[in-house]
Design a protein around this motif. Structure first.
Motif, PDB file in Angstrom:
ATOM      1  N   GLU A   1      -4.009 -49.611   4.457  1.00  7.41           N
ATOM      2  CA  GLU A   1      -4.792 -50.016   3.292  1.00  7.41           C
ATOM      3  C   GLU A   1      -6.121 -50.642   3.708  1.00  7.41           C
ATOM      4  N   VAL A   2      -7.048 -50.665   2.766  1.00  6.50           N
ATOM      5  CA  VAL A   2      -8.256 -51.468   2.916  1.00  6.50           C
ATOM      6  C   VAL A   2      -8.192 -52.603   1.903  1.00  6.50           C
ATOM      7  N   VAL A   3      -8.723 -53.760   2.313  1.00  8.56           N
ATOM      8  CA  VAL A   3      -8.668 -54.962   1.492  1.00  8.56           C
ATOM      9  C   VAL A   3     -10.087 -55.452   1.236  1.00  8.56           C
ATOM     10  N   VAL A   4     -10.408 -55.743  -0.006  1.00  7.17           N
ATOM     11  CA  VAL A   4     -11.724 -56.303  -0.341  1.00  7.17           C
ATOM     12  C   VAL A   4     -11.749 -57.760   0.110  1.00  7.17           C
ATOM     13  N   ILE A   5     -12.676 -58.092   1.008  1.00  6.23           N
ATOM     14  CA  ILE A   5     -12.786 -59.481   1.476  1.00  6.23           C
ATOM     15  C   ILE A   5     -14.015 -60.186   0.902  1.00  6.23           C
TER      16      ILE A   5
ATOM     17  N   THR B   1     -24.671 -55.755 -12.117  1.00  3.96           N
ATOM     18  CA  THR B   1     -25.510 -56.334 -13.175  1.00  3.96           C
ATOM     19  C   THR B   1     -25.335 -55.599 -14.500  1.00  3.96           C
ATOM     20  N   HIS B   2     -24.571 -54.490 -14.487  1.00  2.85           N
ATOM     21  CA  HIS B   2     -24.342 -53.722 -15.704  1.00  2.85           C
ATOM     22  C   HIS B   2     -23.338 -54.428 -16.610  1.00  2.85           C
ATOM     23  N   PRO B   3     -23.526 -54.328 -17.929  1.00  2.00           N
ATOM     24  CA  PRO B   3     -22.534 -54.930 -18.838  1.00  2.00           C
ATOM     25  C   PRO B   3     -21.187 -54.203 -18.781  1.00  2.00           C
ATOM     26  N   VAL B   4     -21.222 -52.897 -18.504  1.00  5.15           N
ATOM     27  CA  VAL B   4     -19.980 -52.124 -18.371  1.00  5.15           C
ATOM     28  C   VAL B   4     -19.650 -52.035 -16.882  1.00  5.15           C
ATOM     29  N   ARG B   5     -18.563 -52.654 -16.492  1.00  2.00           N
ATOM     30  CA  ARG B   5     -18.184 -52.697 -15.080  1.00  2.00           C
ATOM     31  C   ARG B   5     -16.665 -52.665 -14.973  1.00  2.00           C
ATOM     32  N   ILE B   6     -16.177 -52.424 -13.768  1.00  2.00           N
ATOM     33  CA  ILE B   6     -14.736 -52.411 -13.511  1.00  2.00           C
ATOM     34  C   ILE B   6     -14.389 -53.639 -12.693  1.00  2.00           C
ATOM     35  N   HIS B   7     -13.404 -54.396 -13.148  1.00  2.00           N
ATOM     36  CA  HIS B   7     -13.009 -55.615 -12.434  1.00  2.00           C
ATOM     37  C   HIS B   7     -12.166 -55.230 -11.225  1.00  2.00           C
ATOM     38  N   TRP B   8     -12.669 -55.578 -10.047  1.00  2.00           N
ATOM     39  CA  TRP B   8     -11.996 -55.235  -8.786  1.00  2.00           C
ATOM     40  C   TRP B   8     -12.138 -56.428  -7.854  1.00  2.00           C
ATOM     41  N   PRO B   9     -11.297 -57.453  -8.010  1.00  6.94           N
ATOM     42  CA  PRO B   9     -11.525 -58.732  -7.320  1.00  6.94           C
ATOM     43  C   PRO B   9     -11.255 -58.692  -5.827  1.00  6.94           C
ATOM     44  N   ALA B  10     -11.756 -59.697  -5.125  1.00  7.62           N
ATOM     45  CA  ALA B  10     -11.459 -59.855  -3.708  1.00  7.62           C
ATOM     46  C   ALA B  10      -9.948 -59.974  -3.538  1.00  7.62           C
ATOM     47  N   GLY B  11      -9.445 -59.364  -2.485  1.00  3.94           N
ATOM     48  CA  GLY B  11      -8.010 -59.338  -2.242  1.00  3.94           C
ATOM     49  C   GLY B  11      -7.340 -58.067  -2.719  1.00  3.94           C
ATOM     50  N   THR B  12      -8.067 -57.259  -3.518  1.00  2.03           N
ATOM     51  CA  THR B  12      -7.502 -55.995  -3.994  1.00  2.03           C
ATOM     52  C   THR B  12      -7.319 -55.031  -2.824  1.00  2.03           C
ATOM     53  N   ARG B  13      -6.177 -54.367  -2.798  1.00  4.22           N
ATOM     54  CA  ARG B  13      -5.856 -53.409  -1.746  1.00  4.22           C
ATOM     55  C   ARG B  13      -5.878 -51.985  -2.291  1.00  4.22           C
ATOM     56  N   SER B  14      -6.320 -51.058  -1.441  1.00  2.35           N
ATOM     57  CA  SER B  14      -6.354 -49.641  -1.812  1.00  2.35           C
ATOM     58  C   SER B  14      -5.872 -48.814  -0.627  1.00  2.35           C
TER      59      SER B  14
ATOM     60  N   LEU C   1      -8.539 -42.630  -6.653  1.00  2.00           N
ATOM     61  CA  LEU C   1      -7.536 -43.671  -6.831  1.00  2.00           C
ATOM     62  C   LEU C   1      -7.235 -43.897  -8.308  1.00  2.00           C
ATOM     63  N   ARG C   2      -8.296 -43.913  -9.093  1.00  2.00           N
ATOM     64  CA  ARG C   2      -8.194 -43.953 -10.552  1.00  2.00           C
ATOM     65  C   ARG C   2      -9.238 -43.018 -11.111  1.00  2.00           C
ATOM     66  N   ALA C   3      -8.940 -42.409 -12.221  1.00  2.00           N
ATOM     67  CA  ALA C   3      -9.835 -41.391 -12.776  1.00  2.00           C
ATOM     68  C   ALA C   3     -11.188 -41.951 -13.174  1.00  2.00           C
ATOM     69  N   ASP C   4     -11.259 -43.266 -13.444  1.00  2.00           N
ATOM     70  CA  ASP C   4     -12.501 -43.833 -13.986  1.00  2.00           C
ATOM     71  C   ASP C   4     -13.389 -44.484 -12.931  1.00  2.00           C
ATOM     72  N   ILE C   5     -12.990 -44.463 -11.652  1.00  2.00           N
ATOM     73  CA  ILE C   5     -13.799 -45.163 -10.662  1.00  2.00           C
ATOM     74  C   ILE C   5     -14.285 -44.234  -9.551  1.00  2.00           C
ATOM     75  N   ALA C   6     -15.424 -44.607  -8.988  1.00  2.00           N
ATOM     76  CA  ALA C   6     -16.020 -43.884  -7.864  1.00  2.00           C
ATOM     77  C   ALA C   6     -16.580 -44.908  -6.889  1.00  2.00           C
ATOM     78  N   SER C   7     -16.786 -44.490  -5.651  1.00  2.00           N
ATOM     79  CA  SER C   7     -17.399 -45.382  -4.668  1.00  2.00           C
ATOM     80  C   SER C   7     -18.024 -44.564  -3.547  1.00  2.00           C
ATOM     81  N   VAL C   8     -19.015 -45.174  -2.921  1.00  2.00           N
ATOM     82  CA  VAL C   8     -19.697 -44.582  -1.774  1.00  2.00           C
ATOM     83  C   VAL C   8     -19.708 -45.652  -0.689  1.00  2.00           C
ATOM     84  N   ALA C   9     -19.209 -45.323   0.506  1.00  2.00           N
ATOM     85  CA  ALA C   9     -19.012 -46.337   1.544  1.00  2.00           C
ATOM     86  C   ALA C   9     -19.482 -45.852   2.900  1.00  2.00           C
ATOM     87  N   ALA C  10     -19.814 -46.811   3.757  1.00  2.00           N
ATOM     88  CA  ALA C  10     -20.188 -46.517   5.140  1.00  2.00           C
ATOM     89  C   ALA C  10     -19.507 -47.533   6.045  1.00  2.00           C
ATOM     90  N   PRO C  11     -19.166 -47.133   7.271  1.00  2.00           N
ATOM     91  CA  PRO C  11     -18.499 -48.060   8.180  1.00  2.00           C
ATOM     92  C   PRO C  11     -19.469 -49.047   8.810  1.00  2.00           C
TER      93      PRO C  11
END
Length: 247
Positions: free
Chosen positions: A107-111, A117-130, A191-201
């Motif tokens: 898993e990866v963990v948000v640390i 800044t958008h009013p429409v956002r997805i709550h994904w707090p620190a400690g969440t695992r994926s 992971l969920r139909a409503d979310i997307a992400s772009v990441a780099a190591p």
């Protein structure tokens, strides 16, 4: 449990006295030579130590695996401080939530996170695992693991979470090769139909992934052409890596 503790003590003793032979280790640790030999064989099999030829001093020495672990720990301790100002700048440029993650097994963990800044956002707090295979952060890290570490991160069948989750090992390996080539990973509804992400190591000087940086957003706000965002995330991940390396 006793054998594990003995092996760890032997590893410490090798680190302090390398190169050192079996007899000298047994005397220094005041334990039977047979116990030292068993511990040395286990540590060698796991890749932590290696024997050296007489012309190099004879005995046992640490391998680079110990150095890789130290770099990972140092990176985890310093990466937050180095990342936060860069994360804030990246949020200001994109308006989207920014995550800093580390890998723990499969898993990866948000640390750390910086809110959108958008009013429409997805709550994904620190400690969440994926799961690594279903997230951009995870794929960014997996793409740079050594084969042995990749086997630990992907030990068995890959569970599916949406129709877009990559569950076929051969397809995932092809995806990881593409991630490694371009320098960033993308996850669209994996992971969920409503979310997307772009990441780099975020890589150590030796190329070991110590963390990942990502822009996290609702699926409807991700452009079809992810290259501009991917390059932006990659460049900022490199900034963090450079800052960590100088600490």
């Amino acid at each position: 449990m006793r054998s594990v503790i003995t092996a760890l003590h032997v590893l410490d003793a090798v680190a302090e006295r390398q190169p050192i032979g079996v007899s000298d280790l047994a005397r220094a640790m005041d334990i039977p030579k047979s116990s030292v030999q068993r511990a040395l064989r286990a540590l060698e099999s796991a890749g932590w130590i290696r024997s050296v030829a007489p012309e190099q001093g004879s005995g046992w020495v640490l391998t680079t695996k110990a150095g890789d672990l130290a770099q990972h720990i140092a990176g985890d301790l310093g990466v937050r401080e180095a990342a936060l100002p860069v994360m804030a700048e990246l949020r200001d440029r994109t308006g989207e939530e920014v995550h800093l993650t580390i890998r723990e097994d499969q898993e990866v963990v948000v640390i750390e996170r910086v809110e959108s800044t958008h009013p429409v956002r997805i709550h994904w707090p620190a400690g969440t695992r994926s799961p690594c295979h279903a997230s951009a952060n995870g794929k960014a890290i997996l793409a740079h693991l050594r084969p042995a570490d990749l086997a630990v991160a992907l030990p068995g069948p890959l569970p599916g979470f949406t129709e877009s989750t990559i569950t076929a090992p051969e397809k995932l390996r092809a995806e990881l090769a593409a991630v490694r080539a371009r320098g960033y990973a993308v996850a669209r509804s994996e992971l969920r139909a409503d979310i997307a992400s772009v990441a780099a190591p975020i890589l150590s000087p030796s190329g070991t992934p110590i963390a990942a940086l990502s822009v996290f957003l609702p699926m409807h706000r991700l452009d079809d052409d992810t290259a501009p965002l991917g390059e932006l995330v990659r460049a900022n991940a490199q900034r963090i890596a450079a800052a960590v390396a100088t600490r």
